[in-house]
Design an enzyme around this catalytic site. Structure first.
Site, PDB file in Angstrom:
ATOM      1  N   GLY A  54      17.320 -11.604  -9.245  1.00 40.04           N
ATOM      2  CA  GLY A  54      18.002 -12.639  -9.569  1.00 40.04           C
ATOM      3  C   GLY A  54      17.234 -14.081  -9.556  1.00 40.04           C
ATOM      4  N   ARG A  71      17.004  -7.048 -13.719  1.00 37.32           N
ATOM      5  CA  ARG A  71      16.964  -5.791 -12.948  1.00 37.32           C
ATOM      6  C   ARG A  71      16.789  -4.791 -13.874  1.00 37.32           C
ATOM      7  NH1 ARG A  71      18.713  -8.241  -8.369  1.00 37.32           N
ATOM      8  NH2 ARG A  71      20.287  -9.903  -8.553  1.00 37.32           N
ATOM      9  N   ASP A 104      13.779  -9.051  -2.049  1.00 34.76           N
ATOM     10  CA  ASP A 104      13.350  -7.667  -1.539  1.00 34.76           C
ATOM     11  C   ASP A 104      13.327  -6.451  -2.624  1.00 34.76           C
ATOM     12  OD1 ASP A 104      16.023  -7.619  -1.916  1.00 34.76           O
ATOM     13  OD2 ASP A 104      16.686  -6.995   0.011  1.00 34.76           O
ATOM     14  N   THR A 108      14.195 -16.144  -4.089  1.00 38.82           N
ATOM     15  CA  THR A 108      15.596 -15.634  -4.229  1.00 38.82           C
ATOM     16  C   THR A 108      16.568 -16.746  -3.258  1.00 38.82           C
ATOM     17  OG1 THR A 108      17.172 -13.900  -3.150  1.00 38.82           O
ATOM     18  CG2 THR A 108      15.077 -14.071  -2.093  1.00 38.82           C
ATOM     19  N   ASP A 115      18.964 -15.857  -1.633  1.00 40.21           N
ATOM     20  CA  ASP A 115      19.784 -15.399  -0.596  1.00 40.21           C
ATOM     21  C   ASP A 115      18.986 -15.766   0.768  1.00 40.21           C
ATOM     22  OD1 ASP A 115      21.395 -14.211  -2.183  1.00 40.21           O
ATOM     23  OD2 ASP A 115      20.618 -12.117  -2.248  1.00 40.21           O
ATOM     24  N   ASP A 140      17.081 -13.944   2.558  1.00 37.71           N
ATOM     25  CA  ASP A 140      17.188 -12.843   3.511  1.00 37.71           C
ATOM     26  C   ASP A 140      15.833 -12.045   3.680  1.00 37.71           C
ATOM     27  OD1 ASP A 140      16.926 -12.054   0.637  1.00 37.71           O
ATOM     28  OD2 ASP A 140      18.345 -10.434   0.768  1.00 37.71           O
ATOM     29  N   GLY A 154      25.316 -13.782  -1.619  1.00 39.02           N
ATOM     30  CA  GLY A 154      24.788 -13.269  -0.639  1.00 39.02           C
ATOM     31  C   GLY A 154      25.198 -11.912  -0.604  1.00 39.02           C
ATOM     32  N   ARG A 155      24.690 -10.783  -1.011  1.00 38.13           N
ATOM     33  CA  ARG A 155      25.176  -9.303  -1.114  1.00 38.13           C
ATOM     34  C   ARG A 155      25.103  -8.986   0.427  1.00 38.13           C
ATOM     35  NH1 ARG A 155      22.406  -6.886  -6.191  1.00 38.13           N
ATOM     36  NH2 ARG A 155      20.974  -8.305  -5.334  1.00 38.13           N
ATOM     37  N   ALA A 180      33.261 -26.558   7.211  1.00 39.77           N
ATOM     38  CA  ALA A 180      34.431 -25.488   6.838  1.00 39.77           C
ATOM     39  C   ALA A 180      35.200 -25.181   8.439  1.00 39.77           C
ATOM     40  CB  ALA A 180      33.551 -24.246   6.318  1.00 39.77           C
ATOM     41  N   LYS A 239      46.295 -30.352  11.702  1.00 38.05           N
ATOM     42  CA  LYS A 239      45.376 -30.274  10.378  1.00 38.05           C
ATOM     43  C   LYS A 239      46.287 -29.863   9.227  1.00 38.05           C
ATOM     44  CE  LYS A 239      40.559 -29.307  10.547  1.00 38.05           C
ATOM     45  NZ  LYS A 239      39.594 -28.505  10.548  1.00 38.05           N
ATOM     46  N   SER A 248      44.703 -29.370   6.102  1.00 40.58           N
ATOM     47  CA  SER A 248      44.026 -28.556   4.695  1.00 40.58           C
ATOM     48  C   SER A 248      42.842 -27.714   5.427  1.00 40.58           C
ATOM     49  CB  SER A 248      43.571 -29.285   3.772  1.00 40.58           C
ATOM     50  OG  SER A 248      42.811 -30.192   4.062  1.00 40.58           O
TER      51      SER A 248
END
Ligand code: F6P
Length: 330
Positions: free
Chosen positions: A10, A79, A110, A133, A135, A137, A178-179, A194, A221, A223
């Site tokens: 990616g 890929r 990776d 990447t 990610d 990770d 983020g797989r 959040a 709250k 929303s």
């Protein structure tokens, strides 16, 4: 040395800055740089970057002009299923020998580094990886190239959604990339205030999430923003939405998948500087005789980590940040 450079997997904002640093560190030191297009796929199809100045399949100083601020990658990426088979790995090694490439700089994640380890079974030139990447990770670096920009992009998108969520008194379920990793989700959730976050590393059941949201509603709250990492549950945010619907809550729910939006855009200052340091550091590492390692930045210092440790020592999500998010979202 004739140093091959490629981007794979990616794309991530900052990859161009990294390519630029490789070229502009290698050329003044007397090396040649061969740009391999489309990652491992380009090794198999011999798709090399052509310089109109040198009239040769090499990169020159101008090949990397005006790219430090651009997302994507001028070398393109892919890929490559064919490379996963031994036949593909042998063919890639043969291609490197044919083009007299002495060393490689691989920019990716990776999967890219696993590919480098496979390639090393059939090719004995040195290989240094740069962690590119979104990610974040990989072990062996505090952050990967592209992570900071991706989180910023996600944060800006969520900020906009918050306006409409507030106006319409809705609950938004927002999926970020983020797989296998909840890094983007956690940082985005914390930065946007959040209400809760669903991560692959720290599973929260839908019932627990609903309980929390209901409690917040009792406290006034109107929303809510819930960030869902792509890999938190099979089927991602759509599964979460279905499960919420089955519970017949009275939330007015909308779903948004940020998707590939997070991969594009101009790299931020952090990614540009990290990518420049790591690209230059990769060439220095080759000059010093290193191979089979990823260059990363740990506590501000350049560090080399063997490829085999970058995937296995996956970066854990900082649990204190999950606690902080929970304490602040009320
Ligand atoms: O590995 C980076 C990444 O963006 C992941 O977060 C995401 O799951 C995946 O790539 C998407 O890959 P593709 O662009 O091949 O669909």
């Amino acid at each position: 040395m004739r140093i091959g450079v490629f981007t794979s997997g990616g794309d991530a904002p900052g990859m161009n800055a990294c390519i630029r640093a490789v070229v502009r560190t290698a050329l003044p030191a007397g090396h040649q740089v061969i740009g391999i297009r489309r990652g491992f796929e380009g090794l198999l199809t011999e798709a090399l970057f052509y310089s109109l100045i040198l009239k040769d399949y090499q990169m020159d100083m101008r090949s990397v002009s005006n790219i430090i601020h651009r997302g994507g990658t001028i070398l393109h990426t892919s890929r490559c299923p064919r490379f996963e088979a031994e036949e593909g790995q042998r063919a890639a090694a043969a291609s490197l020998r044919r083009h007299k490439i002495d060393a490689l700089v691989a920019i990716g994640g990776d999967g890219t580094f696993r590919g480098c380890m496979d390639l090393a079974r059939y090719w004995d030139g040195p290989i240094i990886g740069c962690p590119g990447t979104i990610d974040n990770d990989l072990g062996g670096t505090d952050v990967t190239i592209g992570f900071s920009t991706a989180v910023r992009t996600a944060m800006e998108a969520v900020d906009k959604v918050r306006d409409t969520a507030d106006a319409t008194e809705r609950l938004f379920l927002i999926e970020v990339m983020g797989r296998h990793s909840g890094q983007i989700a956690l940082y985005t959730a914390l930065a946007t205030g959040a209400d809760t976050v669903l991560l692959p590393e720290a599973p929260v059941t839908v019932d627990e999430a609903v309980k929390r949201l209901e409690e917040e509603r009792r406290q006034g709250k109107t929303s809510w923003i819930v960030i869902v990492a792509e890999g938190a549950v099979a089927g991602g945010v759509h599964t979460v939405s279905r499960e919420l619907a089955q519970r017949r809550t009275s939330f007015d729910i909308r779903v948004l998948v940020l998707g590939h939006l997070q991969r594009g855009g101009a790299p931020d200052v952090r990614d540009r500087i990290l990518a420049s340091r790591l690209g230059a550091g990769a060439v220095d590492a080759l000059r010093e005789g290193h191979s089979g390692k990823m260059i990363g930045e740990v506590n501000g210092r350049l560090t080399l980590t063997p490829f085999e440790h970058t995937g296995t020592e996956r970066k854990p999500v900082p649990t204190e940040l999950i606690t902080l998010l929970t304490n602040l979202a009320r």
